[in-house]
Design an enzyme around this catalytic site. Structure first.
Site, PDB file in Angstrom:
ATOM      1  N   LEU A   1       9.574   6.171   1.473  1.00 29.65           N
ATOM      2  CA  LEU A   1       9.915   7.406   1.378  1.00 29.65           C
ATOM      3  C   LEU A   1       8.925   8.495   1.750  1.00 29.65           C
ATOM      4  CD1 LEU A   1      12.224   6.861  -1.566  1.00 29.65           C
ATOM      5  CD2 LEU A   1      12.703   6.225   0.831  1.00 29.65           C
TER       6      LEU A   1
ATOM      7  N   CYS B   1       6.397  10.262   5.059  1.00 25.48           N
ATOM      8  CA  CYS B   1       5.456   9.800   6.185  1.00 25.48           C
ATOM      9  C   CYS B   1       4.668  11.122   6.456  1.00 25.48           C
ATOM     10  CB  CYS B   1       6.029   9.212   7.305  1.00 25.48           C
ATOM     11  SG  CYS B   1       4.977   8.450   8.552  1.00 25.48           S
ATOM     12  N   GLY B   2       3.898  11.745   5.313  1.00 25.16           N
ATOM     13  CA  GLY B   2       3.107  12.712   5.569  1.00 25.16           C
ATOM     14  C   GLY B   2       1.716  12.254   5.266  1.00 25.16           C
TER      15      GLY B   2
ATOM     16  N   ILE C   1      -8.820   5.603  -7.959  1.00 21.04           N
ATOM     17  CA  ILE C   1      -9.557   5.215  -9.305  1.00 21.04           C
ATOM     18  C   ILE C   1      -8.746   4.321  -9.803  1.00 21.04           C
ATOM     19  CG2 ILE C   1     -10.714   5.707 -11.359  1.00 21.04           C
ATOM     20  CD1 ILE C   1     -11.132   8.539 -10.068  1.00 21.04           C
TER      21      ILE C   1
ATOM     22  N   LYS D   1      -0.652  14.813 -15.014  1.00 20.14           N
ATOM     23  CA  LYS D   1      -1.494  13.501 -15.268  1.00 20.14           C
ATOM     24  C   LYS D   1      -1.993  13.336 -16.634  1.00 20.14           C
ATOM     25  CE  LYS D   1      -3.483  14.320 -10.482  1.00 20.14           C
ATOM     26  NZ  LYS D   1      -4.467  14.719  -9.815  1.00 20.14           N
TER      27      LYS D   1
ATOM     28  N   GLY E   1      -6.733  12.742  -1.641  1.00 23.68           N
ATOM     29  CA  GLY E   1      -6.880  12.389  -0.323  1.00 23.68           C
ATOM     30  C   GLY E   1      -5.952  11.211   0.339  1.00 23.68           C
TER      31      GLY E   1
END
Length: 441
Positions: free
Chosen positions: A10, A12-13, A138, A207, A309
């Protein structure tokens, strides 16, 4: 080799494209690790006609019907890299209830309503993995929920947003102001066109909620996290931190501790803070992330690397895909959500911290005593005081003076009340800045 494990992708950037590329380039190794090949059953996108360059995938696999793709009987694992709350929540709940395993990088959804996903996974019997939702490549979440399951974690302190860390690092290195450092971050591609989620702390707060939930076996949502961004941090704040042997970082801090009544609680917060240069997080520069975990038996642990990234995030996604695929072939699932502790979240006012307060005051006798009296009335102890001419050593207008005070540890509510009273004093021209101090200075 057995029958292929079929994936529904889901999105595809930036991240989704990297997932496709890595699946293609590492297909043989991935198949060997899993015991079966991975195949893409379909890729759900918003627009079919978009130019996707030389992406190594059959164009016939693209569809705009994400829900239809998820419901297909030949789909084993759903990989979600779209982001946002809806329709991602509906898609993933549908997949999990149907017994499919889910791999997601969606930190906002997990922080907003992770409970719905965990409940759906328990109902359907599939796996829910989300390593890529915090700190990119990480390896962090799986150690928290698996490797350290036999230990007691007391505190997690981290730099989990690369954009803000780049900005603060640039301000520290060059003396630039916030606006200039943000402009540089945007030009280099570290900041989005709309950087609000990063610089106002929303990304880090999501987060922090995920980290606290795993560390303390308690459901913590984004609404439970006290959040402050870095937009008010000035070049003068950075210079003052340097003078104290500190640097400024946007920290997420999740801690376990007792409240005033002695009940065990958790505190979760995101805000800029001064930390001493000797702290393990002080040297984390550029757009890197790092998380410092304090456990009773294991002691201090540090996790460091690129936190964002396309390629790093795709690496974490594929690590989860391998894990859930192996589980499916073995006919098992991972350990379910651990939220047995169900600890209450302590309000920010009860969090123990220290303040660095910079005041512009009248330069006359009795000022320091009056200021100290305000701290005493709120039961806040002063650790250090530094006084000089207003505007720094070279200024000295003779009428005003700079007064920089660092407190000892106190409840945040008492420290905030102290600042409010200081603002009302006739002798205080202005409260130039207020920053928290962490890390044992």
């Amino acid at each position: 080799m057995t029958s292929p494990v079929r994936l529904a992708l889901l999105g595809c950037g930036t991240v989704g494209s990297e997932v496709v590329r890595l699946l293609h380039e590492q297909s043989a190794d991935l198949a060997a690790r899993i015991g079966a090949p991975l195949e893409i059953a379909g890729i759900a996108v918003r627009r079919l006609g978009r130019d996707r360059g030389d992406l190594p995938v059959d164009p016939a696999l693209f569809t705009t019907d994400a829900l239809g793709l998820i419901k297909r009987d030949d789909v084993d694992v759903v990989v979600e890299v779209v982001g946002g709350i809806e329709p991602a929540r509906s898609w993933l709940v549908e997949a999990l209830r149907a017994g499919k395993s889910v791999v997601t990088a969606n930190k906002a959804l997990l922080a907003e309503d992770g409970a719905s996903l965990h409940d759906a996974a328990a109902e359907g019997g599939g796996d829910l993995y989300y390593e890529a939702s915090v700190a990119g490549a990480i390896p962090l979440l799986r150690p928290l929920r698996e490797s350290l399951h036999g230990d007691r974690i007391n505190r997690v302190t981290g730099i989990v947003n690369g954009t803000t860390n780049f900005i603060l690092s640039a301000m520290d290195a060059t003396g630039a102001g916030f606006a200039e450092a943000l402009e540089e971050a945007t030009e280099l591609g570290y900041a989005e066109a709309d950087p609000t989620a990063d610089v106002e702390g929303f990304d880090a707060a999501a987060k922090a909620a995920i980290l606290a939930s795993l560390a303390f076996h308690t459901r913590v949502g984004a609404a439970d996290v006290h959040r402050e961004g870095i937009t008010e941090v000035t070049a003068a704040d950075v210079a003052s931190a340097k003078a104290m042997g500190c640097t400024i970082k946007l920290l997420c801090i999740a801690a376990r501790g007792a409240d005033a009544a002695g009940r065990e609680t958790v505190s979760v917060r995101v805000h800029p803070a001064m930390i001493p240069l000797a702290h393990p997080l002080a040297s984390v520069g550029d757009a890197f992330n790092a998380v410092f975990v304090e456990a009773e038996a294991a002691g201090p642990l540090m996790f460091y690397g690129r936190g964002a990234g396309g390629a790093p995030t795709a690496s974490a996604v594929l690590g989860d895909v391998v894990a859930v695929s192996r589980n499916r072939l073995a006919g098992v699932r991972s350990a379910s959500e651990s939220a047995y502790a169900d600890l209450p979240v302590r309000p920010m006012g009860e969090a123990l911290t220290r303040y660095h307060i910079s005041l512009d005051v009248a330069d006359r006798p009795g000022v320091l005593a009056a200021v100290a009296g305000v701290f005493a009335r709120h039961d806040v102890s002063i650790a250090t005081v530094r006084q000089g001419p207003a505007g720094g050593e070279a200024a000295g207008r003779g009428e005003d003076a700079d007064l920089v005070i660092v407190t000892h540890v106190a409840p945040d509510a008492a420290l905030a009340a102290t600042v409010r009273e200081l603002r009302g004093l006739d002798i205080v021209r202005s409260v130039a800045s207020v920053l928290r101090v962490e890390g044992g200075l």
